[in-house]
Design a protein around this motif. Structure first.
Motif, PDB file in Angstrom:
ATOM      1  N   VAL A 251       0.787  -1.271  -0.095  1.00  0.00           N
ATOM      2  CA  VAL A 251       0.114  -0.322  -0.286  1.00  0.00           C
ATOM      3  C   VAL A 251       0.994   1.151   0.066  1.00  0.00           C
ATOM      4  N   TRP A 252       0.445   2.473  -1.173  1.00  0.00           N
ATOM      5  CA  TRP A 252       1.313   3.394  -1.257  1.00  0.00           C
ATOM      6  C   TRP A 252       1.217   4.243  -1.021  1.00  0.00           C
ATOM      7  N   LEU A 253       1.203   5.809  -0.290  1.00  0.00           N
ATOM      8  CA  LEU A 253      -0.037   6.849  -0.165  1.00  0.00           C
ATOM      9  C   LEU A 253       1.517   8.055  -0.880  1.00  0.00           C
ATOM     10  N   GLU A 254       0.729   9.115  -1.340  1.00  0.00           N
ATOM     11  CA  GLU A 254       1.273   9.844  -1.671  1.00  0.00           C
ATOM     12  C   GLU A 254       0.194  11.216  -1.162  1.00  0.00           C
ATOM     13  N   VAL A 255       1.381  11.899  -0.506  1.00  0.00           N
ATOM     14  CA  VAL A 255       0.787  13.573  -0.264  1.00  0.00           C
ATOM     15  C   VAL A 255       1.292  15.023  -0.131  1.00  0.00           C
ATOM     16  N   HIS A 256       0.464  15.299  -1.746  1.00  0.00           N
ATOM     17  CA  HIS A 256       1.013  17.556  -1.842  1.00  0.00           C
ATOM     18  C   HIS A 256       0.666  18.059  -0.954  1.00  0.00           C
ATOM     19  N   ARG A 257       1.584  18.975  -0.313  1.00  0.00           N
ATOM     20  CA  ARG A 257       1.021  19.754   0.535  1.00  0.00           C
ATOM     21  C   ARG A 257       1.018  21.084  -0.802  1.00  0.00           C
ATOM     22  N   PRO A 258       0.331  22.203  -0.581  1.00  0.00           N
ATOM     23  CA  PRO A 258      -0.439  23.246  -1.110  1.00  0.00           C
ATOM     24  C   PRO A 258       0.359  24.440  -2.015  1.00  0.00           C
ATOM     25  N   HIS A 259       2.140  24.418  -0.969  1.00  0.00           N
ATOM     26  CA  HIS A 259       2.351  25.363  -1.246  1.00  0.00           C
ATOM     27  C   HIS A 259       4.368  25.223  -0.464  1.00  0.00           C
ATOM     28  N   GLU A 261       5.425  26.535   1.044  1.00  0.00           N
ATOM     29  CA  GLU A 261       5.799  26.975   2.512  1.00  0.00           C
ATOM     30  C   GLU A 261       4.568  25.610   3.273  1.00  0.00           C
ATOM     31  N   TYR A 262       4.428  25.003   4.856  1.00  0.00           N
ATOM     32  CA  TYR A 262       3.998  24.036   5.067  1.00  0.00           C
ATOM     33  C   TYR A 262       3.400  24.656   6.035  1.00  0.00           C
ATOM     34  N   SER A 263       2.207  24.902   6.007  1.00  0.00           N
ATOM     35  CA  SER A 263       2.143  26.162   7.653  1.00  0.00           C
ATOM     36  C   SER A 263       1.418  24.620   8.157  1.00  0.00           C
ATOM     37  N   ALA A 264       1.689  24.928   9.854  1.00  0.00           N
ATOM     38  CA  ALA A 264       0.645  24.019  10.848  1.00  0.00           C
ATOM     39  C   ALA A 264      -0.726  24.090   9.922  1.00  0.00           C
ATOM     40  N   ARG A 269      -5.405  20.949   7.649  1.00  0.00           N
ATOM     41  CA  ARG A 269      -6.127  19.648   6.654  1.00  0.00           C
ATOM     42  C   ARG A 269      -5.551  18.402   5.917  1.00  0.00           C
ATOM     43  N   LEU A 270      -4.655  18.364   5.770  1.00  0.00           N
ATOM     44  CA  LEU A 270      -4.373  17.237   4.920  1.00  0.00           C
ATOM     45  C   LEU A 270      -4.373  16.238   5.968  1.00  0.00           C
ATOM     46  N   TRP A 271      -3.915  16.138   7.289  1.00  0.00           N
ATOM     47  CA  TRP A 271      -4.415  14.849   7.856  1.00  0.00           C
ATOM     48  C   TRP A 271      -5.383  14.047   7.784  1.00  0.00           C
ATOM     49  N   GLN A 272      -6.676  15.476   8.199  1.00  0.00           N
ATOM     50  CA  GLN A 272      -7.679  15.139   7.879  1.00  0.00           C
ATOM     51  C   GLN A 272      -8.262  14.821   6.363  1.00  0.00           C
ATOM     52  N   GLN A 273      -7.698  14.923   5.202  1.00  0.00           N
ATOM     53  CA  GLN A 273      -8.186  14.517   4.116  1.00  0.00           C
ATOM     54  C   GLN A 273      -6.945  12.590   3.926  1.00  0.00           C
ATOM     55  N   VAL A 274      -5.926  12.814   4.505  1.00  0.00           N
ATOM     56  CA  VAL A 274      -5.565  11.393   4.610  1.00  0.00           C
ATOM     57  C   VAL A 274      -6.423  10.446   5.817  1.00  0.00           C
ATOM     58  N   SER A 275      -6.441  10.952   6.367  1.00  0.00           N
ATOM     59  CA  SER A 275      -7.699   9.990   7.051  1.00  0.00           C
ATOM     60  C   SER A 275      -8.704   9.771   6.931  1.00  0.00           C
ATOM     61  N   GLU A 276      -9.672  10.750   6.324  1.00  0.00           N
ATOM     62  CA  GLU A 276     -10.248  10.293   5.687  1.00  0.00           C
ATOM     63  C   GLU A 276     -10.556   9.423   4.190  1.00  0.00           C
ATOM     64  N   LYS A 277      -9.789   9.514   3.123  1.00  0.00           N
ATOM     65  CA  LYS A 277      -8.768   8.524   2.244  1.00  0.00           C
ATOM     66  C   LYS A 277      -8.676   7.186   3.094  1.00  0.00           C
ATOM     67  N   VAL A 278      -7.885   7.686   4.078  1.00  0.00           N
ATOM     68  CA  VAL A 278      -6.945   5.769   4.345  1.00  0.00           C
ATOM     69  C   VAL A 278      -8.413   5.056   5.091  1.00  0.00           C
ATOM     70  N   ASP A 279      -9.635   5.788   5.746  1.00  0.00           N
ATOM     71  CA  ASP A 279     -10.720   5.260   6.094  1.00  0.00           C
ATOM     72  C   ASP A 279     -10.934   4.042   5.204  1.00  0.00           C
ATOM     73  N   ASP A 300       3.927  14.423   8.044  1.00  0.00           N
ATOM     74  CA  ASP A 300       4.935  15.236   8.399  1.00  0.00           C
ATOM     75  C   ASP A 300       5.941  16.197   6.387  1.00  0.00           C
ATOM     76  N   GLN A 301       5.915  15.313   6.174  1.00  0.00           N
ATOM     77  CA  GLN A 301       6.563  16.189   5.307  1.00  0.00           C
ATOM     78  C   GLN A 301       6.050  16.324   3.727  1.00  0.00           C
TER      79      GLN A 301
END
Length: 339
Positions: A251-259, A261-264, A269-279, A300-301
């Motif tokens: 199982v592979w996951l690919e995550v893209h930050r929007p900018h 710079e990576y703000s808190a 927001r990404l963690w929420q999207q990842v949680s929903e996608k993984v579920d 994180d990355q």
């Protein structure tokens, strides 16, 4: 760089002769695609590559030469100065992809990763594209290619002419073909009214959010691409910052930050999207288990590089049996490892 170490497949040396980026671009063939055509392996395609720089190189020049976007190079190479990487620096060329979770046919543009996927019977090609800004976003749409254009003239819409006028600049009703034309050397007209996939006279914007909604490619790419793509080719435009898939039981996951710079807030927001996608993925694939720690590293990355976050239970059981011959199965692995 822990995520890279976990996700990194066999790496290929992309360049062995020390030439400047500008010199290497000049030797490219006229019609052959500049990007590889990869055969998908399940939901994955491609492989990471490494590239050795010379003193004159910048990420902008390397991106132009290698058909990669500026931001994807920056995100994949933290700690490297994009304007002065230096002589002999090994940088990662991010050509390993979790494929978008849509119909894999024709052209798929993922706004979240500034990439265009072209699916054909031979495989998939991936190109960087410039997309619309927050003020002038690219449309999420399903369209078709209606016409290829060589040396297109540009007829600026009234809204853009008004912007120029408000800033004290004059923009004529028609910009003829040539070096001053924002559409570059070639274009693909789309059935989505007013939108094109086109070249550019500002190549730094490829792979970034810079346009008024159209999709910018390097002239060196679009001048070849228009001869590959036929009239009626489907075009899907999506926004998918989180992609997950299976390849060979992994199982592979690919995550893209929007900018860059990576703000808190972006991270939350990404963690929420990842949680929903993984579920959702686990509901569709009950035979897999995923590791929370690996998922946390991917979020994180958020560097756009695929990372292995789990595998099928049948594969895990086989691996355990192989490492402990004659041992009895011990049931489910520790739940603390999993999302």
């Amino acid at each position: 760089m822990l995520g890279m170490a976990l996700a990194l497949p066999a790496m290929a040396q992309a360049s062995s002769q020390p030439q400047s980026a500008a010199a290497r671009v000049e030797s490219a063939p006229d019609r052959a695609p500049r990007v590889p055509t990869f055969k998908p392996d399940g939901d994955l395609a491609g492989e990471l590559q490494v590239f050795s720089t010379v003193y004159e190189d910048t990420f902008a020049g390397i991106g132009n030469e290698q058909a990669l976007g500026f931001l994807e190079l920056v995100k994949a190479n933290p700690g490297v100065d994009p304007w002065l990487p230096g002589e002999g620096t090994l940088i990662t060329l991010p050509r390993h992809y979790v494929l978008p979770d849509v119909a894999r046919e024709g052209i798929v543009i993922n706004l979240a990763e500034y990439r265009l996927y072209y699916f054909s019977p031979e495989g998939v090609q991936v190109y960087p594209v410039g997309v619309g800004t927050e003020e002038n976003p690219s449309p999420l749409t399903k369209a078709q290619v209606t016409m290829p254009l060589e040396s297109p003239a540009w007829y600026p819409p009234a809204s853009i002419r008004a912007e120029y006028e408000a800033s004290g600049e004059y923009l004529p009703k028609m910009i003829p073909p040539g070096p001053g034309n924002p559409l570059g050397t070639h274009a693909l007209l789309l059935s989505e009214k007013g939108y094109l996939i086109h070249g550019t006279n500002k190549q730094f914007g490829v792979g970034m959010a810079v346009s008024h909604g159209c999709f910018r490619m390097y002239n060196e790419d679009i001048s070849r691409f228009v001869y590959q793509v036929g009239k009626g080719t489907p075009v899907q435009v999506i926004r998918e910052p989180v992609k997950i898939g299976i390849s060979g039981g992994e199982v592979w996951l690919e995550v893209h930050r929007p900018h860059e710079e990576y703000s808190a807030r972006d991270r939350e927001r990404l963690w929420q999207q990842v949680s929903e996608k993984v579920d959702q993925f686990r509901q569709q694939h009950p035979e897999v288990q995923v590791r929370r720690k690996s998922i946390e590293i991917a979020v994180d990355q958020a560097n756009g590089l695929p990372i292995m976050v789990g595998e099928k239970l049948t594969r895990m059981a086989a691996d355990e049996s192989a490492s402990s011959p004659g041992a009895e199965p011990e049931g489910q692995p520790e739940q603390t490892l999993y999302f």
